[in-house]
Design a protein around this motif. Sequence first.
Motif, PDB file in Angstrom:
ATOM      1  N   VAL A 151       0.855  -1.189   0.000  1.00  0.00           N
ATOM      2  CA  VAL A 151       0.000   0.000   0.000  1.00  0.00           C
ATOM      3  C   VAL A 151       0.888   1.236   0.000  1.00  0.00           C
ATOM      4  N   ILE A 152       0.632   2.141  -0.932  1.00  0.00           N
ATOM      5  CA  ILE A 152       1.376   3.395  -1.024  1.00  0.00           C
ATOM      6  C   ILE A 152       0.393   4.534  -0.787  1.00  0.00           C
ATOM      7  N   LEU A 153       0.605   5.277   0.303  1.00  0.00           N
ATOM      8  CA  LEU A 153      -0.269   6.402   0.656  1.00  0.00           C
ATOM      9  C   LEU A 153       0.261   7.661  -0.014  1.00  0.00           C
ATOM     10  N   MET A 154      -0.578   8.301  -0.832  1.00  0.00           N
ATOM     11  CA  MET A 154      -0.136   9.430  -1.652  1.00  0.00           C
ATOM     12  C   MET A 154      -1.095  10.608  -1.559  1.00  0.00           C
ATOM     13  N   GLY A 155      -1.577  10.905  -0.365  1.00  0.00           N
ATOM     14  CA  GLY A 155      -2.619  11.915  -0.240  1.00  0.00           C
ATOM     15  C   GLY A 155      -2.161  13.331   0.035  1.00  0.00           C
ATOM     16  N   GLY A 156      -0.879  13.561   0.161  1.00  0.00           N
ATOM     17  CA  GLY A 156      -0.389  14.904   0.499  1.00  0.00           C
ATOM     18  C   GLY A 156      -0.637  15.918  -0.599  1.00  0.00           C
ATOM     19  N   SER A 157      -0.627  17.186  -0.216  1.00  0.00           N
ATOM     20  CA  SER A 157      -0.892  18.250  -1.189  1.00  0.00           C
ATOM     21  C   SER A 157       0.362  19.016  -1.591  1.00  0.00           C
ATOM     22  N   GLY A 158       1.438  18.914  -0.822  1.00  0.00           N
ATOM     23  CA  GLY A 158       2.678  19.598  -1.162  1.00  0.00           C
ATOM     24  C   GLY A 158       2.820  20.976  -0.555  1.00  0.00           C
ATOM     25  N   VAL A 159       1.861  21.404   0.262  1.00  0.00           N
ATOM     26  CA  VAL A 159       1.888  22.748   0.827  1.00  0.00           C
ATOM     27  C   VAL A 159       3.117  22.941   1.717  1.00  0.00           C
ATOM     28  N   ARG A 160       3.313  22.050   2.677  1.00  0.00           N
ATOM     29  CA  ARG A 160       4.484  22.177   3.561  1.00  0.00           C
ATOM     30  C   ARG A 160       5.779  21.962   2.809  1.00  0.00           C
ATOM     31  N   PHE A 161       5.703  21.215   1.737  1.00  0.00           N
ATOM     32  CA  PHE A 161       6.869  20.940   0.900  1.00  0.00           C
ATOM     33  C   PHE A 161       7.257  22.178   0.097  1.00  0.00           C
ATOM     34  N   VAL A 165       5.358  -9.654  -3.005  1.00  0.00           N
ATOM     35  CA  VAL A 165       4.199  -8.760  -3.147  1.00  0.00           C
ATOM     36  C   VAL A 165       3.372  -9.197  -4.348  1.00  0.00           C
ATOM     37  N   ASP A 166       2.067  -9.422  -4.111  1.00  0.00           N
ATOM     38  CA  ASP A 166       1.165  -9.871  -5.173  1.00  0.00           C
ATOM     39  C   ASP A 166       0.486  -8.712  -5.905  1.00  0.00           C
ATOM     40  N   GLU A 167       0.051  -7.712  -5.159  1.00  0.00           N
ATOM     41  CA  GLU A 167      -0.690  -6.587  -5.725  1.00  0.00           C
ATOM     42  C   GLU A 167      -0.279  -5.315  -4.991  1.00  0.00           C
ATOM     43  N   VAL A 168      -0.594  -4.179  -5.615  1.00  0.00           N
ATOM     44  CA  VAL A 168      -0.249  -2.889  -5.009  1.00  0.00           C
ATOM     45  C   VAL A 168      -1.483  -1.991  -5.033  1.00  0.00           C
ATOM     46  N   VAL A 169      -1.709  -1.307  -3.917  1.00  0.00           N
ATOM     47  CA  VAL A 169      -2.801  -0.334  -3.819  1.00  0.00           C
ATOM     48  C   VAL A 169      -2.191   1.050  -3.657  1.00  0.00           C
ATOM     49  N   PHE A 170      -2.596   1.966  -4.512  1.00  0.00           N
ATOM     50  CA  PHE A 170      -2.188   3.364  -4.420  1.00  0.00           C
ATOM     51  C   PHE A 170      -3.370   4.141  -3.862  1.00  0.00           C
ATOM     52  N   VAL A 171      -3.178   4.847  -2.765  1.00  0.00           N
ATOM     53  CA  VAL A 171      -4.242   5.662  -2.176  1.00  0.00           C
ATOM     54  C   VAL A 171      -3.867   7.114  -2.450  1.00  0.00           C
ATOM     55  N   ALA A 172      -4.688   7.781  -3.256  1.00  0.00           N
ATOM     56  CA  ALA A 172      -4.337   9.122  -3.716  1.00  0.00           C
ATOM     57  C   ALA A 172      -5.595   9.963  -3.907  1.00  0.00           C
ATOM     58  N   LYS A 173      -5.375  11.249  -4.107  1.00  0.00           N
ATOM     59  CA  LYS A 173      -6.500  12.126  -4.446  1.00  0.00           C
ATOM     60  C   LYS A 173      -7.008  11.744  -5.832  1.00  0.00           C
ATOM     61  N   ILE A 174      -8.308  11.776  -5.970  1.00  0.00           N
ATOM     62  CA  ILE A 174      -8.945  11.314  -7.210  1.00  0.00           C
ATOM     63  C   ILE A 174      -8.464  12.103  -8.432  1.00  0.00           C
ATOM     64  N   ASP A 175      -8.097  13.362  -8.251  1.00  0.00           N
ATOM     65  CA  ASP A 175      -7.626  14.194  -9.365  1.00  0.00           C
ATOM     66  C   ASP A 175      -6.364  13.637 -10.010  1.00  0.00           C
ATOM     67  N   LEU A 200      -2.960  10.536 -13.859  1.00  0.00           N
ATOM     68  CA  LEU A 200      -1.511  10.708 -13.864  1.00  0.00           C
ATOM     69  C   LEU A 200      -0.811   9.455 -13.339  1.00  0.00           C
ATOM     70  N   ILE A 201      -1.331   8.885 -12.262  1.00  0.00           N
ATOM     71  CA  ILE A 201      -0.734   7.677 -11.701  1.00  0.00           C
ATOM     72  C   ILE A 201      -0.769   6.552 -12.730  1.00  0.00           C
ATOM     73  N   LEU A 229       2.504   4.653 -14.349  1.00  0.00           N
ATOM     74  CA  LEU A 229       2.690   3.203 -14.214  1.00  0.00           C
ATOM     75  C   LEU A 229       2.744   2.527 -15.581  1.00  0.00           C
ATOM     76  N   ASN A 230       1.922   2.974 -16.510  1.00  0.00           N
ATOM     77  CA  ASN A 230       1.977   2.424 -17.875  1.00  0.00           C
ATOM     78  C   ASN A 230       3.291   2.761 -18.560  1.00  0.00           C
ATOM     79  N   ARG A 231       3.762   3.983 -18.359  1.00  0.00           N
ATOM     80  CA  ARG A 231       5.008   4.429 -18.979  1.00  0.00           C
ATOM     81  C   ARG A 231       6.190   3.546 -18.585  1.00  0.00           C
ATOM     82  N   VAL A 232       6.225   3.127 -17.325  1.00  0.00           N
ATOM     83  CA  VAL A 232       7.367   2.334 -16.847  1.00  0.00           C
ATOM     84  C   VAL A 232       7.131   0.824 -16.965  1.00  0.00           C
ATOM     85  N   GLY A 233       5.956   0.426 -17.438  1.00  0.00           N
ATOM     86  CA  GLY A 233       5.673  -0.996 -17.606  1.00  0.00           C
ATOM     87  C   GLY A 233       5.459  -1.731 -16.294  1.00  0.00           C
ATOM     88  N   PHE A 234       4.720  -1.093 -15.377  1.00  0.00           N
ATOM     89  CA  PHE A 234       4.424  -1.702 -14.081  1.00  0.00           C
ATOM     90  C   PHE A 234       3.744  -3.048 -14.317  1.00  0.00           C
TER      91      PHE A 234
END
Length: 90
Positions: free
Chosen positions: A12-22, A52-62, A66-67, A71-76
């Motif tokens: 599971v990869i958590l990707m919900g940040g907005s980048g404000v503090r960054f 690892v069998d499967e991967v879940v990306f948790v991200a903002k729907i917007d 892009l995700i 992933l397609n670009r790198v041949g995930f």
Amino acid sequence: MVSSTKNKVIGVILMGGSGVRFGSTLPKQYVLVRGEELFLHVAKAFDDNPVVDEVVFVAKIDYFPLIGQILNRVGFKKKYYIMYKKTRRK
């Protein structure tokens, strides 16, 4: 009769940040680090790990398109899901 059941291992990869503090207009998980998006470094580690069998990306729907494009670009290779949670629990 011998029966065997294997539990799935899901990364599971958590990707919900907005980048404000960054200090970026783009969330940090999409910023390039060593030529690739930051989240991709973790995703590739999961993709290359035979446990690892499967991967879940948790991200903002917007960012779902892009995700998928990245992933397609790198041949995930692994089966993956992109999910979101509407709000953060406080």
